[in-house]
Design a protein around this motif. Structure first.
Motif, PDB file in Angstrom:
ATOM      1  N   UNK A 113      88.266  43.786  48.008  1.00 33.14           N
ATOM      2  CA  UNK A 113      89.494  43.455  46.908  1.00 33.14           C
ATOM      3  C   UNK A 113      88.872  42.319  45.860  1.00 33.14           C
ATOM      4  N   UNK A 114      88.474  41.300  46.440  1.00 34.94           N
ATOM      5  CA  UNK A 114      87.790  40.108  45.388  1.00 34.94           C
ATOM      6  C   UNK A 114      86.818  40.473  44.741  1.00 34.94           C
ATOM      7  N   UNK A 115      85.661  41.412  44.826  1.00 36.75           N
ATOM      8  CA  UNK A 115      84.816  41.957  44.331  1.00 36.75           C
ATOM      9  C   UNK A 115      85.506  42.646  42.954  1.00 36.75           C
ATOM     10  N   UNK A 116      86.307  43.579  43.312  1.00 32.35           N
ATOM     11  CA  UNK A 116      87.054  44.286  42.047  1.00 32.35           C
ATOM     12  C   UNK A 116      87.690  43.410  41.096  1.00 32.35           C
ATOM     13  N   UNK A 130      80.047  38.418  36.924  1.00 33.46           N
ATOM     14  CA  UNK A 130      79.323  37.466  37.585  1.00 33.46           C
ATOM     15  C   UNK A 130      78.859  37.606  38.982  1.00 33.46           C
ATOM     16  N   UNK A 131      79.584  38.779  39.790  1.00 33.64           N
ATOM     17  CA  UNK A 131      78.963  39.026  41.085  1.00 33.64           C
ATOM     18  C   UNK A 131      77.905  40.113  41.116  1.00 33.64           C
ATOM     19  N   UNK A 132      77.524  40.690  39.926  1.00 32.59           N
ATOM     20  CA  UNK A 132      76.310  41.630  39.810  1.00 32.59           C
ATOM     21  C   UNK A 132      75.285  41.022  39.879  1.00 32.59           C
ATOM     22  N   UNK A 151      69.168  34.356  35.205  1.00 32.53           N
ATOM     23  CA  UNK A 151      70.335  35.295  35.497  1.00 32.53           C
ATOM     24  C   UNK A 151      71.423  34.270  35.745  1.00 32.53           C
ATOM     25  N   UNK A 152      70.996  32.981  36.359  1.00 35.23           N
ATOM     26  CA  UNK A 152      72.367  32.254  36.601  1.00 35.23           C
ATOM     27  C   UNK A 152      72.804  31.262  35.447  1.00 35.23           C
ATOM     28  N   UNK A 153      71.866  31.321  34.418  1.00 35.96           N
ATOM     29  CA  UNK A 153      72.088  30.271  33.340  1.00 35.96           C
ATOM     30  C   UNK A 153      73.151  30.987  32.291  1.00 35.96           C
TER      31      UNK A 153
END
Length: 153
Positions: A113-116, A130-132, A151-153
């Protein structure tokens, strides 16, 4: 990445709720929208059915007046909640006879649920999810295409 304030605040609240075990899809003050709205339940009056995308009269008035709740319009809030419930395994709109997950507070269920929700929140901002982290594993000639720092910047 310049993160919009409403997204940053929503992500912090959802992250904390998930890790503090206070994320609950069956509690309108502890679900995705409930947490985004500081554990208030007033948002439930925007629609007649929990998990519906249909604004009721009150929701429509707020939407037409351009009201925002912690940065989100009434329609966006309903979308967030519907995505959360469906990703957790609920059939929407919620009803006592509709199927639901066996254990709706299971960490794996809540993570789905959180991911979606995070995906939708990023989409609403026009940002990459941001989770990909799939870019971390892209290669060209057996060499990573991207560094973790980029990727993180």
């Amino acid at each position: 990445m310049n993160t919009p304030l409403r997204l940053e605040q929503a992500l912090i609240k959802l992250y904390n709720a998930y890790h503090n075990n206070t994320l609950d899809p069956e509690d309108c003050t502890a679900c995705a929208v409930g947490n985004i709205l500081d554990n208030q339940d007033s948002w439930k009056h925007l629609s007649n059915e929990h998990g519906s995308l249909q604004l009721n009269y009150i929701g429509t008035v707020h939407q037409r007046l351009g009201r925002k709740f912690n940065g989100y319009s009434p329609q966006e809030l309903l979308e967030i909640e519907k995505v959360f419930l469906m990703a957790c395994g609920f059939e929407t709109p919620l009803c006592h006879y509709n199927p639901k997950p066996q254990n709706p507070r299971d960490k794996d269920v809540l993570f789905q649920g959180l991911f979606a929700v995070v995906s939708l929140l990023c989409e609403l901002e026009g940002l990459d999810n941001v989770m990909n982290y799939s870019k971390l594993f892209e290669q060209e000639n057996n060499i990573p295409k991207y560094s973790l720092e980029k990727i993180l910047s």
